[in-house]
Design an enzyme around this catalytic site. Structure first.
Site, PDB file in Angstrom:
ATOM      1  N   GLY A  20     -57.837  -0.650 -51.699  1.00  0.00           N
ATOM      2  CA  GLY A  20     -58.910  -0.185 -50.825  1.00  0.00           C
ATOM      3  C   GLY A  20     -58.711   1.179 -50.190  1.00  0.00           C
ATOM      4  CB  SER A  26     -58.888   3.970 -46.190  1.00  0.00           C
ATOM      5  OG  SER A  26     -59.717   4.801 -46.969  1.00  0.00           O
ATOM      6  CB  ILE A  27     -58.778  -0.330 -42.782  1.00  0.00           C
ATOM      7  CG1 ILE A  27     -59.788  -0.078 -41.654  1.00  0.00           C
ATOM      8  CG2 ILE A  27     -57.885  -1.519 -42.447  1.00  0.00           C
ATOM      9  CD1 ILE A  27     -60.786  -1.202 -41.453  1.00  0.00           C
ATOM     10  CE1 TYR A 162     -70.323  -4.979 -40.928  1.00  0.00           C
ATOM     11  CE2 TYR A 162     -70.330  -7.367 -40.720  1.00  0.00           C
ATOM     12  CZ  TYR A 162     -69.712  -6.203 -41.125  1.00  0.00           C
ATOM     13  OH  TYR A 162     -68.484  -6.263 -41.740  1.00  0.00           O
ATOM     14  CE  LYS A 169     -66.201  -7.382 -44.312  1.00  0.00           C
ATOM     15  NZ  LYS A 169     -65.012  -7.032 -45.125  1.00  0.00           N
ATOM     16  CB  ALA A 202     -66.435   1.167 -45.977  1.00  0.00           C
TER      17      ALA A 202
END
Length: 261
Positions: A20, A26-27, A162, A169, A202
């Protein structure tokens, strides 16, 4: 926050896959930096040839021995990554799954109006891909291990804009609990990490995201936004043996935002 200087390589000898990383915001990048700082060896993927120039310099910084493309929409690419890990290392200690996607017309509309194809794409990339990676990681985690995925508060309550990603999620968090129960006897732990709102590529697809960032900062007890390194260090802790009896959790790294009405 930046990654602190770590004298003790608490994860030395551990091997993990990071999925990712898109850029240095980015996380997944925050997680990769944290795991590497603690001594772990990493495999890293990139989405496609367009993304590769942005990820490759970061992979070099991490000194990764395995660097491969991984696009969930391309048949066989998930399997190729795990085959390479099996051939190179023969084992795996942790996996960080930090990918999610929904087509713009699906993400931008009401859940009630979600088109079938858009819904299926959202679920495949944002949820099923973690389940598939867990299935492939299981035989490589011969001495146990930890599986991580990324979620968000919008799975539990309605967060404006969202939309369908909240549904995905929620499914992802449920999958974490079921897989934690199924894989626990093998010493494999499964977690969802739930960062507060932070500016990633994202997240830029979510309408009015800047307003959400400001609301998060004002509402959170810490009165500050988390960054990718905050998320990375919290994630890396859960991969250590000190957390061996913690599993099936949704860990909020959000400055306390989720506890305030």
């Amino acid at each position: 926050m930046s990654i602190p200087t770590v004298k003790a390589k608490l994860l030395e000898g551990r091997k993990g896959l990071i999925v990712g990383i898109a850029n240095d915001r980015s996380i997944a990048w925050g997680c990769a930096r944290a795991f590497r700082a603690l001594g772990a060896e990493l495999a890293v993927t990139y989405l496609n040839e367009k993304a590769k120039p942005h990820v490759e310099p970061l992979a070099r910084e991490l000194d990764v021995p395995i660097f491969l493309p991984l696009d969930i929409a391309v048949p066989g690419q998930i399997e190729a990554v795990f085959e390479r890990i099996a051939d190179t290392w023969g084992e795996l200690d942790f996996l960080v799954h930090s990918i999610a996607y929904s087509p713009r017309d699906t993400l931008g509309g009401r859940v009630t109006d979600a088109p079938r194809e858009g819904f299926l794409t959202t679920m495949e990339i944002s949820c099923w891909s973690f389940i598939r990676m867990a299935q492939l990681a299981e035989p490589l985690m011969k001495n146990g291990g930890t599986l991580f995925t990324m979620t968000y508060y919008g799975s539990q309550v309605v967060v404006e804009n969202y939309n369908i990603m909240g549904v995905a999620k929620a499914a992802l968090e449920s999958a974490v609990r079921y897989m934690a129960a199924e894989l626990g006897p093998k010493g494999i732990r499964v977690h969802a990490i739930s960062p507060g709102a932070l500016a990633t590529r994202a997240a830029s697809g979510i309408p009015e995201f800047d307003a959400l960032l400001e609301k998060t900062k004002l509402k959170a007890p810490a009165h500050e936004l988390v960054d990718v390194d905050d998320v990375g260090m919290a994630t890396a802790f859960l991969a250590h043996d000190a957390a061996r009896l913690i599993t099936g959790q949704v860990l909020y790294v959000d400055g306390g935002y989720h506890i305030v009405d």
